[in-house]
Design a protein around this motif. Structure first.
Motif, short mmCIF file in Angstrom:
data_model
loop_
_atom_site.label_atom_id
_atom_site.label_comp_id
_atom_site.label_asym_id
_atom_site.label_seq_id
_atom_site.Cartn_x
_atom_site.Cartn_y
_atom_site.Cartn_z
N ALA A 53 -2.77 10.52 -9.01
CA ALA A 53 -2.53 9.56 -7.94
C ALA A 53 -3.33 9.94 -6.70
CB ALA A 53 -1.04 9.52 -7.60
N THR A 54 -3.45 8.99 -5.78
CA THR A 54 -4.15 9.20 -4.51
C THR A 54 -3.12 9.39 -3.40
OG1 THR A 54 -6.02 7.85 -5.22
CG2 THR A 54 -5.77 8.21 -2.86
N LEU A 55 -3.21 10.47 -2.66
CA LEU A 55 -2.29 10.72 -1.57
C LEU A 55 -2.80 10.09 -0.28
CD1 LEU A 55 0.15 12.29 -0.29
CD2 LEU A 55 -1.53 14.04 0.32
N VAL A 56 -1.89 9.41 0.43
CA VAL A 56 -2.15 8.97 1.80
C VAL A 56 -1.03 9.57 2.66
CG1 VAL A 56 -2.30 7.03 3.37
CG2 VAL A 56 -3.26 6.84 1.07
N PRO A 57 -1.37 10.42 3.64
CA PRO A 57 -0.34 11.04 4.47
C PRO A 57 0.48 9.97 5.21
CG PRO A 57 -2.41 12.19 4.73
CD PRO A 57 -2.71 10.94 3.96
N TYR A 58 1.80 10.14 5.20
CA TYR A 58 2.64 9.18 5.91
C TYR A 58 2.60 9.45 7.40
CZ TYR A 58 6.21 12.90 5.59
OH TYR A 58 6.89 14.08 5.67
N GLY A 59 3.26 8.59 8.17
CA GLY A 59 3.27 8.73 9.62
C GLY A 59 2.48 7.62 10.28
N ILE A 118 -1.04 5.01 -5.85
CA ILE A 118 -1.28 5.59 -4.54
C ILE A 118 0.09 5.97 -3.99
CG2 ILE A 118 -1.22 3.35 -3.36
CD1 ILE A 118 -3.46 4.45 -1.53
N GLY A 119 0.18 7.08 -3.29
CA GLY A 119 1.49 7.52 -2.84
C GLY A 119 1.47 8.10 -1.45
N THR A 120 2.55 7.88 -0.70
CA THR A 120 2.69 8.49 0.62
C THR A 120 3.51 9.77 0.50
OG1 THR A 120 4.71 7.24 1.13
CG2 THR A 120 2.60 6.25 1.75
N ALA A 121 3.06 10.78 1.22
CA ALA A 121 3.74 12.08 1.28
C ALA A 121 3.08 12.89 2.37
CB ALA A 121 3.66 12.80 -0.06
N SER A 122 3.60 14.06 2.64
CA SER A 122 2.97 14.93 3.63
C SER A 122 1.73 15.59 3.03
CB SER A 122 3.96 16.00 4.11
OG SER A 122 4.46 16.74 3.01
N GLU A 123 0.85 16.03 3.89
CA GLU A 123 -0.43 16.59 3.45
C GLU A 123 -0.25 17.80 2.54
OE1 GLU A 123 -4.27 16.93 2.70
OE2 GLU A 123 -3.50 15.30 3.96
N GLY A 127 0.04 5.04 11.52
CA GLY A 127 -1.24 4.59 10.98
C GLY A 127 -1.33 4.61 9.47
N VAL A 128 -0.20 4.83 8.77
CA VAL A 128 -0.27 4.94 7.32
C VAL A 128 -0.79 3.66 6.68
CG1 VAL A 128 2.17 4.28 7.02
CG2 VAL A 128 0.99 5.58 5.22
N ALA A 129 -0.36 2.50 7.18
CA ALA A 129 -0.82 1.23 6.59
C ALA A 129 -2.32 1.06 6.77
CB ALA A 129 -0.07 0.06 7.22
N GLU A 130 -2.84 1.46 7.93
CA GLU A 130 -4.28 1.35 8.17
C GLU A 130 -5.06 2.29 7.26
OE1 GLU A 130 -1.94 1.57 10.46
OE2 GLU A 130 -2.11 -0.44 11.35
N ARG A 131 -4.50 3.47 7.02
CA ARG A 131 -5.18 4.41 6.12
C ARG A 131 -5.23 3.85 4.70
NH1 ARG A 131 -2.53 7.95 9.61
NH2 ARG A 131 -0.68 8.23 8.30
N ILE A 132 -4.16 3.20 4.28
CA ILE A 132 -4.15 2.60 2.93
C ILE A 132 -5.11 1.41 2.88
CG2 ILE A 132 -2.74 1.42 1.21
CD1 ILE A 132 -0.38 3.14 2.17
N ARG A 133 -5.14 0.61 3.93
CA ARG A 133 -6.07 -0.53 3.98
C ARG A 133 -7.52 -0.06 3.91
NH1 ARG A 133 -4.13 -5.72 3.06
NH2 ARG A 133 -2.25 -6.12 4.30
N GLY A 134 -7.77 1.13 4.46
CA GLY A 134 -9.12 1.66 4.39
C GLY A 134 -9.55 1.94 2.96
N LEU A 135 -8.58 2.25 2.10
CA LEU A 135 -8.87 2.48 0.68
C LEU A 135 -8.77 1.19 -0.12
CD1 LEU A 135 -6.75 5.74 0.21
CD2 LEU A 135 -9.24 5.60 0.37
N LEU A 136 -7.82 0.34 0.27
CA LEU A 136 -7.52 -0.88 -0.48
C LEU A 136 -7.44 -2.05 0.50
CD1 LEU A 136 -4.67 0.69 -2.64
CD2 LEU A 136 -6.93 0.07 -3.49
N PRO A 137 -8.55 -2.64 0.85
CA PRO A 137 -8.55 -3.72 1.84
C PRO A 137 -7.64 -4.89 1.49
CG PRO A 137 -10.78 -2.95 1.41
CD PRO A 137 -9.90 -2.30 0.39
N ASP A 138 -7.45 -5.15 0.20
CA ASP A 138 -6.61 -6.26 -0.22
C ASP A 138 -5.15 -5.87 -0.41
OD1 ASP A 138 -8.80 -7.99 -0.25
OD2 ASP A 138 -9.31 -7.46 -2.32
N GLY A 139 -4.80 -4.65 -0.05
CA GLY A 139 -3.42 -4.21 -0.19
C GLY A 139 -3.10 -3.76 -1.60
#
Length: 307
Positions: A188-194, A172-177, A196-208
């Protein structure tokens, strides 16, 4: 005389200039290489800016660039395994630079270029791909675990995603949209940074996540560190202070031909694509480094010095 591109003092892009220098002579442990392609990396402008230490007056003007591919034209003392006319790639020697027609390469940090690998691809490997390999190997994650690459869309992140994917590690990786297509092409799975990024990742991976390979540092690193239970699995390439404060550590680099041979073999086997976004001619070296300095590059930028 050798044409080169470098800088006359530490500072911004305005200190960059075209240079004409004497032909370098290889010292012990060095190769004289006729440069075909030079890789462009963030470390290049950081060195020029003085961010990594101010240049001494006796070291100026200095040539930019830290990785090249090319052809051996001279060999220093105490060098084994290389011959004139060998096609090679590697890291430049101290006080040398890659944006030049000829440069010096440290023999222990060089390798033979496989015939299946282009000069352009080979020039991207000594810094980005080798750093990526060192980082993924250092973390030691196993099949089925999840790696977060913080800042995935640059040269190191792109290579690290592929190396981890080849080991059956979820990425999983952080980057711009706007980098989504690139990141998803890596598997890989993109999660936009900025915010709330940690919450967006938790939404995909509750256990981190099981490991974090940080390429950004600063607040971006602080934002995601809480996703990792074991901070021994937190490494950074760019921010020793922040990563130490968070209980992690800096990447440990190998910097030998062994890693270069491994990543080159991965390229030759089709397992690793450096994802060169732009190939610019030597007379557009300023534009090449600008693309990396402003952070718009997706993957790698290279300068074709000769063909």
């Amino acid at each position: 005389m050798v044409k080169a591109f470098g800088y006359s003092s530490n500072g911004g892009p305005d200190v960059q200039e075209s240079l004409e220098l004497e032909m370098p002579s290889p010292l012990a442990g060095e190769l004289l290489v006729e440069v075909r392609t030079a890789g462009v990396n963030p470390v290049d402008w950081k060195i020029r800016s003085g961010m990594l230490g101010r240049a001494k007056p006796g070291d100026l003007p200095a040539v930019l660039g830290s990785e090249v591919s090319g052809v051996v034209r001279g060999i220093g003392k105490d060098v084994d395994g290389f011959a004139v006319d060998d096609e090679v790639f590697g890291s430049i020697a101290p006080a040398s630079g890659g944006y030049a027609q000829y440069t010096l390469v440290t023999a222990n940090a060089a390798a033979h270029k496989p015939p299946q690998v282009s000069f352009n691809d080979a020039a991207t490997l000594p810094v980005a791909a080798a750093t990526a390999y060192d980082g993924v190997t250092q973390l030691g994650l196993t099949k089925g675990q999840t790696l977060l690459i913080n800042g995935i869309s640059g040269g190191v992140g792109v290579a690290a995603a592929q190396i981890a994917r080849d080991a059956n590690i979820n990425v999983i990786g952080t980057a711009s949209e706007d980098k989504r297509a690139l990141v998803e092409s890596l598997g890989a799975t993109l999660v936009p940074y900025g915010d709330g990024v940690a919450e967006r990742i938790r939404g995909l991976l509750p256990d981190g996540v099981d490991g974090i390979f940080d390429l950004a540092g600063g607040d971006g690193l602080r934002a995601v560190a809480g996703l990792l239970a074991d901070r021994n699995n937190l490494i950074s390439t760019s921010d020793p202070t922040t990563v130490s404060d968070l209980g992690g550590h800096m990447i440990e680099r190998d910097r030998t031909h062994r890693v270069l041979e491994i990543v080159a073999a991965m390229v030759a086997d089709g397992k690793l694509d450096p994802h060169i976004e732009d190939i610019l001619p030597f007379d557009e070296a300023a534009d090449a480094i600008a693309a990396v300095e402003v952070g718009h590059a997706k993957g790698k930028v290279v300068i074709e010095v000769s063909t």
